[in-house]
Write a protein that holds these residues in place. Structure first.
Motif, mmCIF file in Angstrom:
data_model
loop_
_atom_site.group_PDB
_atom_site.id
_atom_site.type_symbol
_atom_site.label_atom_id
_atom_site.label_comp_id
_atom_site.label_asym_id
_atom_site.label_seq_id
_atom_site.Cartn_x
_atom_site.Cartn_y
_atom_site.Cartn_z
ATOM 1 N N ALA A 207 0.839 -1.201 0.000
ATOM 2 C CA ALA A 207 0.000 0.000 0.000
ATOM 3 C C ALA A 207 0.873 1.250 0.000
ATOM 4 N N VAL A 208 0.454 2.240 -0.791
ATOM 5 C CA VAL A 208 1.188 3.498 -0.921
ATOM 6 C C VAL A 208 0.328 4.643 -0.392
ATOM 7 N N SER A 209 0.842 5.391 0.567
ATOM 8 C CA SER A 209 0.146 6.570 1.091
ATOM 9 C C SER A 209 1.155 7.476 1.766
ATOM 10 N N HIS A 210 1.242 8.712 1.299
ATOM 11 C CA HIS A 210 2.197 9.661 1.888
ATOM 12 C C HIS A 210 1.915 9.862 3.369
ATOM 13 N N SER A 211 0.680 10.123 3.715
ATOM 14 C CA SER A 211 0.322 10.373 5.119
ATOM 15 C C SER A 211 0.227 9.088 5.921
ATOM 16 N N GLY A 212 -0.145 8.003 5.258
ATOM 17 C CA GLY A 212 -0.351 6.742 5.958
ATOM 18 C C GLY A 212 -1.659 6.681 6.720
ATOM 19 N N GLU A 213 -2.537 7.633 6.461
ATOM 20 C CA GLU A 213 -3.805 7.692 7.188
ATOM 21 C C GLU A 213 -5.019 7.678 6.257
ATOM 22 N N THR A 214 -4.819 7.415 4.979
ATOM 23 C CA THR A 214 -5.924 7.366 4.036
ATOM 24 C C THR A 214 -6.670 6.045 4.202
ATOM 25 N N GLU A 215 -7.912 6.110 4.646
ATOM 26 C CA GLU A 215 -8.665 4.892 4.955
ATOM 27 C C GLU A 215 -8.847 3.999 3.736
ATOM 28 N N ASP A 216 -8.980 4.599 2.558
ATOM 29 C CA ASP A 216 -9.143 3.805 1.341
ATOM 30 C C ASP A 216 -7.921 2.927 1.078
ATOM 31 N N THR A 217 -6.804 3.249 1.709
ATOM 32 C CA THR A 217 -5.574 2.474 1.547
ATOM 33 C C THR A 217 -5.292 1.604 2.764
ATOM 34 N N THR A 218 -5.507 2.161 3.961
ATOM 35 C CA THR A 218 -5.203 1.391 5.172
ATOM 36 C C THR A 218 -6.139 0.199 5.341
ATOM 37 N N GLU A 219 -7.416 0.366 5.002
ATOM 38 C CA GLU A 219 -8.371 -0.722 5.213
ATOM 39 C C GLU A 219 -8.050 -1.951 4.362
ATOM 40 N N PRO A 220 -7.786 -1.805 3.055
ATOM 41 C CA PRO A 220 -7.424 -2.993 2.270
ATOM 42 C C PRO A 220 -6.148 -3.670 2.777
ATOM 43 N N LEU A 221 -5.164 -2.882 3.211
ATOM 44 C CA LEU A 221 -3.926 -3.492 3.707
ATOM 45 C C LEU A 221 -4.209 -4.312 4.960
ATOM 46 N N GLN A 222 -5.033 -3.769 5.850
ATOM 47 C CA GLN A 222 -5.384 -4.508 7.055
ATOM 48 C C GLN A 222 -6.167 -5.774 6.725
ATOM 49 N N ALA A 223 -7.040 -5.677 5.724
ATOM 50 C CA ALA A 223 -7.798 -6.856 5.300
ATOM 51 C C ALA A 223 -6.864 -7.915 4.714
ATOM 52 N N ALA A 224 -5.863 -7.496 3.964
ATOM 53 C CA ALA A 224 -4.887 -8.428 3.393
ATOM 54 C C ALA A 224 -4.096 -9.116 4.495
ATOM 55 N N ALA A 225 -3.765 -8.364 5.532
ATOM 56 C CA ALA A 225 -3.033 -8.938 6.661
ATOM 57 C C ALA A 225 -3.862 -10.020 7.350
ATOM 58 N N GLU A 226 -5.152 -9.771 7.482
ATOM 59 C CA GLU A 226 -6.033 -10.751 8.113
ATOM 60 C C GLU A 226 -6.112 -12.041 7.306
ATOM 61 N N ARG A 227 -5.889 -11.942 6.002
ATOM 62 C CA ARG A 227 -5.916 -13.124 5.143
ATOM 63 C C ARG A 227 -4.573 -13.861 5.141
ATOM 64 N N GLY A 228 -3.574 -13.289 5.806
ATOM 65 C CA GLY A 228 -2.283 -13.952 5.905
ATOM 66 C C GLY A 228 -1.248 -13.507 4.909
ATOM 67 N N ALA A 229 -1.569 -12.523 4.072
ATOM 68 C CA ALA A 229 -0.605 -12.021 3.096
ATOM 69 C C ALA A 229 0.481 -11.207 3.804
ATOM 70 N N THR A 230 1.662 -11.191 3.213
ATOM 71 C CA THR A 230 2.718 -10.309 3.709
ATOM 72 C C THR A 230 2.389 -8.891 3.283
ATOM 73 N N THR A 231 2.421 -7.945 4.210
ATOM 74 C CA THR A 231 2.008 -6.577 3.908
ATOM 75 C C THR A 231 3.191 -5.623 3.955
ATOM 76 N N ILE A 232 3.208 -4.715 2.988
ATOM 77 C CA ILE A 232 4.282 -3.725 2.864
ATOM 78 C C ILE A 232 3.652 -2.339 2.765
ATOM 79 N N ALA A 233 4.161 -1.386 3.544
ATOM 80 C CA ALA A 233 3.687 -0.010 3.496
ATOM 81 C C ALA A 233 4.776 0.887 2.933
ATOM 82 N N LEU A 234 4.399 1.778 2.036
ATOM 83 C CA LEU A 234 5.283 2.832 1.536
ATOM 84 C C LEU A 234 4.674 4.155 1.948
ATOM 85 N N THR A 235 5.307 4.842 2.898
ATOM 86 C CA THR A 235 4.718 6.032 3.487
ATOM 87 C C THR A 235 5.798 6.989 3.977
#
Length: 311
Positions: A207-235
């Motif tokens: 997920a890419v977000s300068h602020s790291g607080e955009t819900e349209d980006t944070t929510e999918p990343l959190q959902a991916a984490a719940e599914r067991g995917a490795t998650t990477i943030a660029l912020t």
């Protein structure tokens, strides 16, 4: 799946970090600070050279807070104590002056209503070069290496980003696709959430977000984490919701300007980090990646006009 720790390595001390890195770390930490610590950050960023000459109590008074809050601020930005902060600020101020030179004397690096076009060009180039330098100095190479490992070994890579961050995500998607990696870019929240339902261990969500607080980006990343995917943030904010939700965090170090809403300097820094990630992945299968790049280039080469002859 055993998830990698979402905590980053401890911030380097001011003695270990490049002199200007203390200012980029303060800028990156500022959005996540408590109000009292944020006032300290504002005083520090306004004039680091002058703050380097203040006692801890004087800085506390100037920021309308206590010496204890200043000490907490020191630990937050990676300096063990106030003397280390002062030394780091003095070195950073000297470097800022040396690099800023004439620009500082002409009113800093922010764009003003009275700037001529040539001065605007000069300031933009200066800000973008500094963003690249600071982001390179502040990038966690160990985290980058683990991100390269994850992407290189992933069954699929899903990328999330909206607005200007979506363009950065599209760049990574195109690059990965050109070397034969299964990658997808999602800039719509509903589509992104739908995609996460198909993720699992062995997949990567970035997920890419300068602020790291955009819900349209944070929510999918959190959902991916719940599914067991490795998650990477660029912020740009290592203390943001996006960063604390991710297994691996890649940070930019960008100073904001009044024209930040145009996502200019931040986008340049994000694209540089994406390039580092992509090249690392491509290098893992150098021959295959080179062959794929040549093949994809050849597919569109005939669409180019012949070079014009001169003379």
């Amino acid at each position: 799946m055993v998830r990698q720790s979402s905590s980053r390595a401890p911030e380097p001390s001011a003695q270990d970090a490049p002199p200007a890195d203390i200012l980029t770390r303060v800028r990156a930490a500022r959005p996540s600070l408590a109000p009292s610590e944020r006032r300290v950050a504002d005083v520090v960023l306004a004039d680091p050279g002058q703050v380097a000459e203040l006692s801890i109590h004087a800085l506390g008074e100037r920021a309308s807070t206590s010496a204890a809050t200043v000490m907490r601020f020191c630990r937050t930005v990676g300096t063990g104590n106030y003397p280390q902060l002062r030394l780091a600020l003095a070195a950073a101020a000297a470097r800022e002056h040396a690099l800023g030179g004439e620009r500082a004397a002409q009113g800093g690096t922010d764009i003003s209503p009275t700037d001529s076009l040539d001065r605007i060009v000069s300031k933009i180039i200066y800000n973008e070069v500094r963003a690249l330098e600071d982001s390179g100095a502040g990038l966690d190479v160990d985290a980058l290496g683990r991100a390269v490992d994850a992407v290189a070994g992933a069954r699929r890579v899903d990328i999330f980003g909206v607005g200007a961050s979506a363009f950065v995500g599209q760049d990574l998607h195109q690059k990965l696709h050109r070397i034969g990696r299964m990658a997808f870019i999602w800039s719509d929240r509903h589509a992104a959430l739908t995609a996460t339902a198909l993720l699992g261990p062995g997949d990567v969500a970035l997920a890419v977000s300068h602020s790291g607080e955009t819900e349209d980006t944070t929510e999918p990343l959190q959902a991916a984490a719940e599914r067991g995917a490795t998650t990477i943030a660029l912020t740009n904010d290592p203390g943001s919701t996006l960063a604390t939700s991710a297994d691996l965090v890649l940070t930019t170090c960008v100073r904001e300007t009044p024209f930040r809403s145009g996502a200019t300097v931040s986008r340049i820094a994000q694209l540089a980090v994406v390039d580092c990630l992509f090249v690392g992945v491509a290098q893992r299968s150098y021959d295959a990646a080179t062959t794929a790049l040549e093949a994809t280039y050849g597919a569109v080469r005939r669409r180019r006009r012949p070079a014009r002859r001169t003379g």
